[in-house]
Design an enzyme around this catalytic site. Structure first.
Site, PDB file in Angstrom:
ATOM      1  N   GLN D 123       0.707  -0.935  -0.060  1.00  0.00           N
ATOM      2  CA  GLN D 123       0.108   0.194  -0.047  1.00  0.00           C
ATOM      3  C   GLN D 123       0.966   1.012   0.003  1.00  0.00           C
ATOM      4  O   GLN D 123       1.765   1.438   0.874  1.00  0.00           O
ATOM      5  CB  GLN D 123      -0.803  -0.101   1.317  1.00  0.00           C
ATOM      6  CG  GLN D 123      -1.855   1.140   1.252  1.00  0.00           C
ATOM      7  CD  GLN D 123      -2.295   1.393   2.715  1.00  0.00           C
ATOM      8  OE1 GLN D 123      -1.655   0.766   3.522  1.00  0.00           O
ATOM      9  NE2 GLN D 123      -3.379   2.329   2.899  1.00  0.00           N
ATOM     10  N   GLY D 124       0.799   2.216  -0.821  1.00  0.00           N
ATOM     11  CA  GLY D 124       1.212   3.314  -0.986  1.00  0.00           C
ATOM     12  C   GLY D 124       0.539   4.607  -0.751  1.00  0.00           C
ATOM     13  O   GLY D 124      -0.099   5.324  -1.965  1.00  0.00           O
ATOM     14  N   GLU D 241     -10.566  -1.788   6.415  1.00  0.00           N
ATOM     15  CA  GLU D 241      -9.527  -2.078   7.218  1.00  0.00           C
ATOM     16  C   GLU D 241      -9.860  -1.799   8.596  1.00  0.00           C
ATOM     17  O   GLU D 241      -9.670  -2.894   9.392  1.00  0.00           O
ATOM     18  CB  GLU D 241      -8.186  -1.078   7.085  1.00  0.00           C
ATOM     19  CG  GLU D 241      -7.123  -1.586   7.724  1.00  0.00           C
ATOM     20  CD  GLU D 241      -5.982  -0.657   7.777  1.00  0.00           C
ATOM     21  OE1 GLU D 241      -6.033   0.752   7.337  1.00  0.00           O
ATOM     22  OE2 GLU D 241      -4.821  -0.563   8.207  1.00  0.00           O
ATOM     23  N   GLU D 361      -5.763  10.594  18.041  1.00  0.00           N
ATOM     24  CA  GLU D 361      -6.052  12.017  17.837  1.00  0.00           C
ATOM     25  C   GLU D 361      -7.169  11.998  16.732  1.00  0.00           C
ATOM     26  O   GLU D 361      -8.340  12.857  16.835  1.00  0.00           O
ATOM     27  CB  GLU D 361      -4.918  12.967  17.442  1.00  0.00           C
ATOM     28  CG  GLU D 361      -4.325  13.526  18.812  1.00  0.00           C
ATOM     29  CD  GLU D 361      -3.359  12.348  19.183  1.00  0.00           C
ATOM     30  OE1 GLU D 361      -3.223  11.262  18.221  1.00  0.00           O
ATOM     31  OE2 GLU D 361      -2.698  12.442  20.058  1.00  0.00           O
TER      32      GLU D 361
END
Lengths: 338, 378, 338, 378
Positions: D123-124, D241, D361
């Site tokens: 994954q990029g 995901e 966060e």
């Protein structure tokens, strides 16, 4: 595998929510709390609907439903902060239902289910129960410990009414010798009582979280809603996390009572430990979000905050229930002999 | 580094401690009005002994005490559990502001009766709509025939019903930028146009009041620091408030900690390792509050200016008092729910510690921006 | 009453800071850490400046200064994360200075002060010292407990070198019978050692806080520096609070050692307890502020984080020092007999 | 409410459990390359048994499992401590994205080799300058002679050195608003213009890589979801995901908790009340993670869409794993500093749990905005 309520349960939840919203506006709750009174008319109505006996078998005048249904009612009662003697009545009912003999159940449960017999239960330790809801008005007082229990008539008990921080509920200290022993599983009764309290705390958390979120959307400081500041927004997110945790824990404990009783002792103590902490933290956080106005008597928040604190103390603190989880989970057990 | 007192500091402390032992007025009576009178008498006693306006310059009737002496004074008062004098706001905020920004007539008129307690002062900064955001004040003052006509609402005003004078910040220019249009007034409370309503707290008490101001009058000579300079004057007030807090707050926490230890012994929980860890952590934090306060004082003495360090101490104190009273209530078990318990009262009261005198959120902002130099928060 | 350093102390601090900054750039620290080596040249230089004997009496080859001066050096060594055997040497020196006989002091302290004698000290418990800095390279190993101590020659000790998370310092486990007893006040020595570690942790906190603040000023996300978000800004403010707390505590403990020794035991344990927690929390917070880059080996932060964790463990955890505070403070003492 | 498994769910679980008992490949060997081969073999074994692409529709070679079955699958894999298959990213992210947004040729070309493990995917998304702020990506793709020429840098790329394909998000329109100018590509890693550099972590390992892309080529037919739609396609990937995380994360934490209990027994600290309280609290939170994950699943089944609840579970899991490994290291005492200890490794590794896959966060922002409806944060 399905974590949702059944249609019937959803109907109970909806009805309870609507009814309690109608009977217990915050103005009404305040009026009752400031007068340290219950709403007897509304209580009669709830009794007529069969709430006190929701988990009691039909043979003994109850509705023959389960602890999940009790959990549903308690959550809504906490959400509404309804000043009615439900917890005391249900606690006595649970004690008798779980730990009473057939004869004891037949003798007392019909009156408890219909609301005609005022009853309560308290946690006894060292010969007294230091915080018993509604003991002063009860005809029947059940004193419970993990090892056993006994039923006292009001006349057998020394009852000292207490003024506590929770003005929406009445408490007393109870001492008394004798009474009629309960020979069944008092621990099972206590597990159900603390599950009910955890559910009530879930409702309190939900309500004060909603109040805080609404305030954070409306209140402006430095030209924007305070909910647009991360300090406030992340605090609200934390409130959600803890409220949902208390909810998962109390729903699950209620479900184990009905469907998987061998898992109940641990589930119940987990629920009470978590919900007790969450109750205090969420309500205190809601106060902080409100700032000064949240610290005033005229704002309704403090009635919830105080209920949360009292509920956290009632029938065992978070720490004592964590200790029980440590025991029951086997996590902190002694090493098996080699 | 020398954390012992110099001989003269020690002499001062001993003298004060002895005086307090002889002159301590005892606890406040339960009734509110009686309690106030009790504190007014106490104020007068302090004045007569030369302890009122302790930090004020001598020329204004004060004692020109050093910062160390002021800190010692705060510590000893806390240690002796002396009541707060009736006119504490006049002495801590009102007087210093008049001294810093007032003209000679104002000083002549106002300073002495502050010290004697003959005229009680209260503070009118906060408004319902502007809690932390002081610059958004809405109370308006309009000039008409040489005097100012004020209309608006104030909140969190201590002793408003007893006060002769109110330090009031109001908007005098509707068109100016938020900070710029404010002016600092001293308003006479003895007029019908100012109505006082007690504001009850979650503890059941009414420490504070709301002020409803409907065309109240303030003569022009009661403007302090000039029209339009209210923001600067008010900030001076608040900085003085926070800078002075440290040593006496720490001394107060030390007493509370000892009381908590006593409670733990009474309740027989001193051998519970969980309680021991919590007690020890509190003991450490109480000590650090004291040390941080004294370090802050050293810094002020070096630079001459109360810096943002006061914000750290205020924040730290608020969290500490909340933790300490939470442990007390935990130790009390079922008795922690009792309404008439002093610990329960302190426990509930402590929830305001992270709000009053600057919310913890605002104090952290100040630390981030002014101490650490982080970009202004958006 | 004055919490500031004297002019001499300020000069020591300044000199130490400048010298360490010149000798130990972060690239240099990394090079040494990755090679698990110390900088022997710089160490010789520090020895020539008299650092190892800073608190040792002049008669025994030291500088005759106090623990406050030691605290100053340790804070700067922590700030620089200098890989040199200072802590081990100073610990041995403290043990001998405080608990040695005149003869023992005369025999060993001159060598320690000059750096010619490599020595260390460790906390012994149940017959072994599980984490002793630089024991493998030491000629002399002092094993200490609150009840007593003994000095072992290297040949008397069984030394097992350890690879720990702190690559900037070497450790070993030490066992060994016999040795020469130390009959003085080993507890006083331990108090000074833990104060020195608390000071080192203060330096580590200060450095990582500065790194976090700098990063929060520079790093932009969603169009503004991350330090302009309250979640990051308030985290940094918390780092300041804890760093300043560790500083106050270690300065004070150092001062009590020199000026008010009766207050030292509690002050030392307070400093070690607080600084151990602060060290971990501040460095972990600094990592969170940095986000992913802070988790990479190529960023320097982790060397500080790991030093903080190891320092927190060394010579007693936060929990064990809190327990000592509970004892010493009298807060959790048993009620006095009536 | 019925938290028991249906007979068919139970049968599925038992079958899987039995299969795992017979086919568990054992622990990864220590060497990185060998470990990868081990996982590739494991992938193939899963494929042969019909467990690869378990959630994919049957028409694409998957098993069309229900959400419950998917959750059980994750639980059982965690419970058996099965290694993660070599092509996990292809199966969890790449395949689902191609199925949702790809055209028929793309599905034909890519899906099967994902399942067999013949072609590994990486994954990029992340770049050094844009961690949480995906819309600020700088990697550029310019169209030239019918193909795309890509230049830029990516980071946090797992298995990049083993991968055939990279899910790459790059900017194709410099002038468009931040989100609008992005496009989702499948880039062939087998070209010299893509250089892979391992990125070592604070644990000493290199789980991740950096990609340096210097005029790499991507044929136009490797655009997924259309030019300019990269943002939408990428968000789908991330939602998948997080939604899938719950049950298996909870099962993993349950195992970790049991191991922690074992450690506490070994070290003889089970009668320490402070440790007992911490262990019990962890036990509660592990149980709540499981319950929250299942409640979330029930909600998805009702609405059909993975909602923001996945963010709560991810956040909760990260904090929990950090607390759990901290307690382990505390129990270890001085041995907690040892580099070669599995607990120390997990303790250090856990610091990334509040960063990877969405920082805590950002997750709290999502909860505040999307679950609670608070105003967008500024």
């Amino acid at each position: 595998m399905n974590f949702d309520f059944s249609d019937d349960q959803q109907a109970i939840k909806r009805t309870a929510k609507d009814l309690l919203a109608a009977r217990f506006t915050l103005d009404r709750v305040r009026e009752l709390a400031e007068g340290r009174r219950y709403d007897e008319t509304a209580w009669t109505e709830l009794c007529e609907l069969g709430w006190p006996g929701i988990f009691v078998s039909e043979d003994n005048g109850g509705q023959g439903l389960g602890i999940v249904e009790l959990v549903i009612l308690m959550e809504e009662l906490g959400y509404a902060l309804a000043p009615v003697p439900f917890l005391s009545t249900a606690s006595a009912g649970l004690a008798l239902e779980l730990a009473g003999s057939d004869e004891q159940r037949e003798r007392w449960l019909p009156g408890i289910s219909s609301g005609e017999l005022r009853a309560t239960a308290g946690l006894e330790s060292n010969g007294e129960a230091r915080l018993v809801p509604d003991a002063d008005a009860a005809e029947l007082i059940v004193l419970l410990s993990r090892d056993g229990g006994r039923v006292l008539e009001r006349s057998q008990a020394e009852v000292e009414p207490l003024e506590t921080i929770d003005a929406t509920r009445h408490f007393a200290r109870v001492r008394g010798e004798g009474g009629e022993p309960l020979e069944g599983d008092t621990s099972a009764a206590l597990d159900r009582i603390v599950t009910a309290i955890a559910a009530e705390l879930t409702g309190v958390c939900q309500r004060t979280m909603e109040m805080a979120v609404e305030y954070a959307r409306d209140r402006k400081q430095f030209g924007r809603p305070i909910g647009a500041y991360q300090a406030v927004a992340h605090r609200c997110a934390q409130m959600l996390l803890e409220t949902e945790g208390a909810r998962s824990a109390s729903y699950y404990a209620g479900w184990t009572a009905d469907a998987e009783p061998e898992s109940m002792p641990q589930a119940a103590s987990m629920a009470k430990a978590y919900a007790s902490d969450a109750g205090w933290r969420v309500t205190a956080s809601a106060l902080q979000v409100h700032g000064g106005i949240g610290f005033t008597w005229e704002h309704d928040l403090h009635f919830f905050l105080k209920r949360a604190k009292a509920d956290g103390i009632l029938f065992g603190s978070a720490g004592s229930h964590r200790e029980r989880v440590a025991e029951l989970s086997g996590l902190a057990a002694e090493p098996a002999p080699a | 580094m020398d954390l012992t007192l110099s001989p003269s500091e020690e002499a001062f402390r001993d003298e004060l401690r002895a005086w307090l032992a002889d002159n301590h007025p005892g606890e406040d009576p339960p009734d509110d009005d009686a309690a106030f009178e009790h504190r007014r008498v106490w104020q007068k006693k302090l004045y007569d002994a030369g302890y009122a306006g302790f930090s004020w310059p001598k020329e204004y009737g004060g004692r020109g005490a050093t910062l160390i002496e002021q800190a010692l004074f705060g510590e000893e008062m806390a240690r002796a559990k002396a009541p707060s004098p009736a006119n504490v706001l006049g002495m801590v905020m009102g007087g210093p502001v008049v001294i810093a920004h007032g003209d000679d007539t104002q000083k002549e008129r106002w300073l002495k009766p502050i010290l004697t307690g003959d005229e009680i002062w209260c503070q009118g900064f906060s408004e319902p709509e502007s809690g932390s955001d002081l610059a958004s004040l809405k109370t308006r003052a309009v000039k008409s025939n040489g005097e100012w006509v004020v209309t608006g609402q104030k909140v969190w005003t201590t002793y408003a019903h007893k006060a002769k004078w109110c330090m009031l910040v109001a908007r005098t220019d509707q068109d100016a930028q938020k900070h710029a249009g404010l002016t600092y007034f001293i308003m006479d409370m003895e007029q019908e146009e100012v109505q006082v309503r007690p504001l009850r707290q979650i503890t059941g008490e009414a420490e504070f009041n709301e002020l409803f101001i409907e065309e109240a009058r303030i003569p022009d000579e009661n403007v302090v620091g000039g029209v339009g300079n209210g923001w600067t004057v008010a900030i001076t007030t608040l900085m003085h408030e926070r800078a002075g807090l440290g040593a006496s707050a720490a001394a107060g926490m030390r007493i509370a900690l000892n009381e908590l230890g006593e409670l733990a012994r009474e309740r027989g929980v001193t051998d519970d390792p969980v309680i021991r860890q919590r007690l020890a952590q509190l003991a450490i934090e109480v000590e650090l509050l004291r040390l941080n306060a004294w370090r802050g004082l050293t810094a002020i003495m070096k630079t001459g200016i109360p810096g943002p360090e006061g914000s750290v101490v205020k924040w730290q104190w608020g969290e500490l008092n909340q933790s300490l009273t939470e442990l007390a209530v935990d130790i009390l078990g079922e008795d922690g729910a009792l309404w008439d318990s002093p610990w329960t009262y302190r426990f509930l009261r402590s929830r305001a510690n992270s709000i009053e005198g600057g919310t913890t959120e605002i104090l952290k902002n100040i630390v981030a921006e002014r101490v650490l130099g982080l970009p202004k928060l958006r």
